[in-house]
Enzyme design. Structure first.
Site, PDB file in Angstrom:
ATOM      1  N   CYS A 133       0.822  -1.232  -0.062  1.00  0.00           N
ATOM      2  CA  CYS A 133      -0.162  -0.058  -0.042  1.00  0.00           C
ATOM      3  C   CYS A 133       1.013   1.445  -0.075  1.00  0.00           C
ATOM      4  CB  CYS A 133      -0.995  -0.021   1.288  1.00  0.00           C
ATOM      5  SG  CYS A 133      -2.015   1.497   1.433  1.00  0.00           S
ATOM      6  N   CYS A 136      -0.767   4.261   2.002  1.00  0.00           N
ATOM      7  CA  CYS A 136      -0.151   4.475   3.195  1.00  0.00           C
ATOM      8  C   CYS A 136       1.200   4.620   3.650  1.00  0.00           C
ATOM      9  CB  CYS A 136      -0.762   2.775   3.712  1.00  0.00           C
ATOM     10  SG  CYS A 136      -1.773   2.005   3.200  1.00  0.00           S
ATOM     11  N   ASP A 137       2.186   4.096   2.883  1.00  0.00           N
ATOM     12  CA  ASP A 137       3.532   4.108   3.086  1.00  0.00           C
ATOM     13  C   ASP A 137       4.419   4.901   2.386  1.00  0.00           C
ATOM     14  OD1 ASP A 137       2.711   2.091   4.963  1.00  0.00           O
ATOM     15  OD2 ASP A 137       3.496   0.514   3.844  1.00  0.00           O
TER      16      ASP A 137
END
Ligand code: NAP
Length: 331
Positions: A133, A136-137
């Site tokens: 992801c 997200c990261d």
């Protein structure tokens, strides 16, 4: 055997949020949390985009807190996988092996799994340079060298999310043509030739690193040439699989086996056979599936956003819909 008012299947952000709302509404929910429990956030390290944690929080810790919050209001949690369901009669039946449970209403929040390559280093370094992801990261990869595996829409979006932060993004694709929509390709590749490159006809064969990712090995599947490249991050974007096998002959699913809800259909201008409109021409029970009394939330439904916070939001909606439906049992 008396029926539970509400059974929740799944224990990611959608399942636990549904449980928090339902328990506070005194529906005495029972959650089949699965084994392992907690969903995809159990595979992540730091989560920085879940509201309420200004310094970020570890994914497993976030799930532990959500679980405690659900239990605090009276949720019963069973750490077992549901093996079979029967939604053809009411109350609905849910099985864990030979054990049978009955529910007046059910919320499905079984989530999805990112497909993985199954290569050496991938699972070992998950959360330490390997991710599924980028949304997200990506901020963890400021000025870093990153690779994205895959050639679909998700791969383009992952690469796009990384671009803002990283020194470079290299797409590793097994064919000589992307599957992704042209517009996403153009936005990503044409607009950023300084930072972006593509390794065509190339497969990722190994990820290496002691504490975190340090390098990757790739192989050209036309020439057979193999090489090792330094890398700080590898994003696997080769599709997702919703965890919906046990519902295949019980509920309407789409071609990719995501559960179809009334909300999903209304966005396409369609309605399920059981979907009624209320007096304001709004879909009643947006999270209801093709079976009245069965609701679904989170990544088992939603292939688009796939975020912890959106899953939690869907879980809340499903609990409110279930609560309202239980009052009258009318669709
Ligand atoms: P996808 O379209 O199925 O693409 C998966 C990609 O991974 C393909 O390029 C495939 O290669 C590659 N791949 C699969 N298995 C592999 C393996 N073992 N080794 C190497 N490469 C592998 O999946 P997705 O991109 O996650 O998209 C899923 C669905 O969501 C699609 O319908 C997509 O349109 C939709 N989506 C839409 C948006 C948007 O509209 N903005 C954003 C994200 C997703 P091949 O091409 O060679 O098969």
């Amino acid at each position: 055997m008396s029926a539970h008012q509400l059974i929740i299947i799944g224990s990611g952000p959608a399942g636990y949020t549904a449980a928090i709302y339902a328990a506070r509404d005194q529906l005495n929910p029972i959650v089949f949390a699965g084994e392992p429990s907690g969903g995809q956030l159990m595979l992540t390290t730091k989560v920085e985009n879940f509201p309420g944690f200004d310094q970020g929080i570890l994914g497993p810790k976030l799930m532990q807190i959500m679980r405690q919050q659900a239990v605090r209001f009276g949720t019963e949690i069973i750490n077992k996988n549901v093996t079979r369901v029967d939604f053809t009669s009411h109350p609905f039946r849910v099985f864990v092996g030979a054990a049978e449970y009955m529910g007046e209403a059910v919320i499905i929040a079984t989530g999805a799994e990112a497909n993985l390559l199954g290569i050496p280093g991938e699972s070992e370094l998950m959360g330490r340079g390997v991710s599924t992801c980028a949304v997200c990261d990506a901020p963890f990869y400021k000025d870093k060298v990153t690779f994205v595996v895959g050639g679909g829409d998700t791969a383009m979006e992952e690469a796009n999310a990384l671009l803002k932060f990283t020194r470079s993004v290299t797409l590793v694709h097994r064919r000589d043509k992307f599957r992704a929509a042209k517009i996403l390709q153009q936005r990503f590749i044409d607009g950023h030739s300084d930072k972006v490159s593509v390794l065509w006809n190339t497969e990722l064969v190994k990820i290496t690193g002691a504490q975190k990712v340090e390098s990757i090995s790739v192989k050209n599947n036309k020439t057979g040439e193999e090489k090792q490249l330094p890398s700080d991050g590898v994003f696997i974007a080769i599709g997702h699989k919703p965890s919906t096998e046990i519902f295949v002959d019980q509920l309407e699913l789409d071609a990719q086996k995501y559960i179809i809800t009334r909300l999903g259909l209304s966005q396409k201008g369609l309605t399920l056979a059981n979907a009624h409109l209320d007096e304001n021409k709004l879909i009643k029970f947006p999270t209801m599936t093709s079976v009245a009394g069965i609701f679904a939330a989170g990544d088992a439904v939603d292939f688009r956003y796939r975020q912890a916070v959106t899953a939690a939001g869907f879980g809340c909606m499903a609990a409110l819909d279930a609560q309202k439906w239980l009052e009258t049992k009318q669709v």
